[in-house]
Design a protein around this motif. Sequence first.
Motif, mmCIF file in Angstrom:
data_model
loop_
_atom_site.group_PDB
_atom_site.id
_atom_site.type_symbol
_atom_site.label_atom_id
_atom_site.label_comp_id
_atom_site.label_asym_id
_atom_site.label_seq_id
_atom_site.Cartn_x
_atom_site.Cartn_y
_atom_site.Cartn_z
ATOM 1 N N GLY A 1 0.801 -1.214 0.000
ATOM 2 C CA GLY A 1 0.000 0.000 0.000
ATOM 3 C C GLY A 1 0.837 1.268 0.000
ATOM 4 O O GLY A 1 1.950 1.312 0.538
ATOM 5 N N VAL A 2 0.287 2.297 -0.607
ATOM 6 C CA VAL A 2 0.987 3.586 -0.690
ATOM 7 C C VAL A 2 1.178 4.187 0.698
ATOM 8 O O VAL A 2 2.226 4.777 0.991
ATOM 9 N N LEU A 3 0.176 4.032 1.579
ATOM 10 C CA LEU A 3 0.259 4.664 2.885
ATOM 11 C C LEU A 3 1.412 4.088 3.710
ATOM 12 O O LEU A 3 2.201 4.838 4.299
ATOM 13 N N ASN A 4 1.515 2.757 3.775
ATOM 14 C CA ASN A 4 2.623 2.152 4.530
ATOM 15 C C ASN A 4 3.973 2.464 3.906
ATOM 16 O O ASN A 4 4.979 2.641 4.615
ATOM 17 N N THR A 5 4.018 2.510 2.587
ATOM 18 C CA THR A 5 5.272 2.871 1.925
ATOM 19 C C THR A 5 5.692 4.288 2.285
ATOM 20 O O THR A 5 6.867 4.566 2.559
ATOM 21 N N PHE A 6 4.731 5.200 2.319
ATOM 22 C CA PHE A 6 5.018 6.586 2.672
ATOM 23 C C PHE A 6 5.457 6.699 4.129
ATOM 24 O O PHE A 6 6.420 7.410 4.446
ATOM 25 N N LEU A 7 4.743 5.990 5.028
ATOM 26 C CA LEU A 7 5.128 6.024 6.440
ATOM 27 C C LEU A 7 6.514 5.416 6.651
ATOM 28 O O LEU A 7 7.292 5.902 7.486
ATOM 29 N N GLY A 8 6.825 4.358 5.928
ATOM 30 C CA GLY A 8 8.150 3.757 6.041
ATOM 31 C C GLY A 8 9.240 4.701 5.574
ATOM 32 O O GLY A 8 10.334 4.740 6.144
ATOM 33 N N ALA A 9 8.956 5.474 4.517
ATOM 34 C CA ALA A 9 9.947 6.427 4.029
ATOM 35 C C ALA A 9 10.205 7.536 5.041
ATOM 36 O O ALA A 9 11.303 8.116 5.074
#
Length: 317
Positions: free
Chosen positions: A158-166
């Motif tokens: 998901g885009v949201l988890n990818t963004f939070l991970g970044a």
Amino acid sequence: MTTPTATATAPTKAPGKAATPDPARLRRRRRLTQWGFVAPAVVFMLLFFGYPLVRNVVMSFQHYTPKTFFTGQAPFNGTDNWSAVLQDALFGKALWHTLVFTAGSLLGQFCIGLALAVFFSRRFPLNGVLRSLILLPWLVPMVVSGIVWRRILDQDTGVLNTFLGALGLSGDTPWLTSPDMALLSVILVNIWIGVPFNMVILYGGLQEIPGELYEAASLDGASAWRAFRSVTLPMLKPVITVVLVLGFMSTVKILDLILALTDGGPADATQTLGTLTYQNSFVQLDFGAGAVVGNVLILISAAFAVFYLRANRTDGK
């Protein structure tokens, strides 16, 4: 010698003066005209709302199966359907989830919608453009929104988890696969969808508040917060009533969004009365049980409809 005879003379009408019409006939004509305008709406309501409602109530007291569609036989079984549904633990969970989902959605949609309505009530560049963009979530079909958000909230890709991970935050949050997070995630998505509706209606109500009231409050030394509490909220009360009641009646029966996001899972964590009706009727093919849950939804909606009518009658006095 002849005696003059009295001749009866008919009363003559005054020139230019028409005969007075019969008041009773006028009342009957006016009543027929009124019913002539109302009759199409009454017939429509009876055919497309009244009959399905009565049929759903009757079905809740019948043993209605797929076989009924071929044989036409649906024997009455008393209150067996009602007892089975109301004693099922899943019904209690679905009722509680429905209340939490509806209350959380209405609270978030109303608060954010009101804040945006107040924000856009001031003139600034690109005001109209930004308001138009905010309307997009409301214009997109709910199934499409659900599918898009399901991809965004996917735990692995998901885009949201990818963004939070970044950002160095938790990048593996199970938004839709954890029983503790799924209902909250569905509520947040529904808030995103419903905010534009609240903003548009409340924005229209704000435009109807006379500016002289704010000028008088300013002359009296009222702060912005005091003017909001003493002027804006009281003047918006009728609009707020409409927004909350219509929002409730559209939120309490939401089905497609939950099916697209979680399908009632995981572990029935997002099971609501709407999804329970669908599963009983079209998955388990127990149409009697589905009709029972549907009738409960109708009763809840009817209770809020009565509240809406009473609130409007009070405001009209």
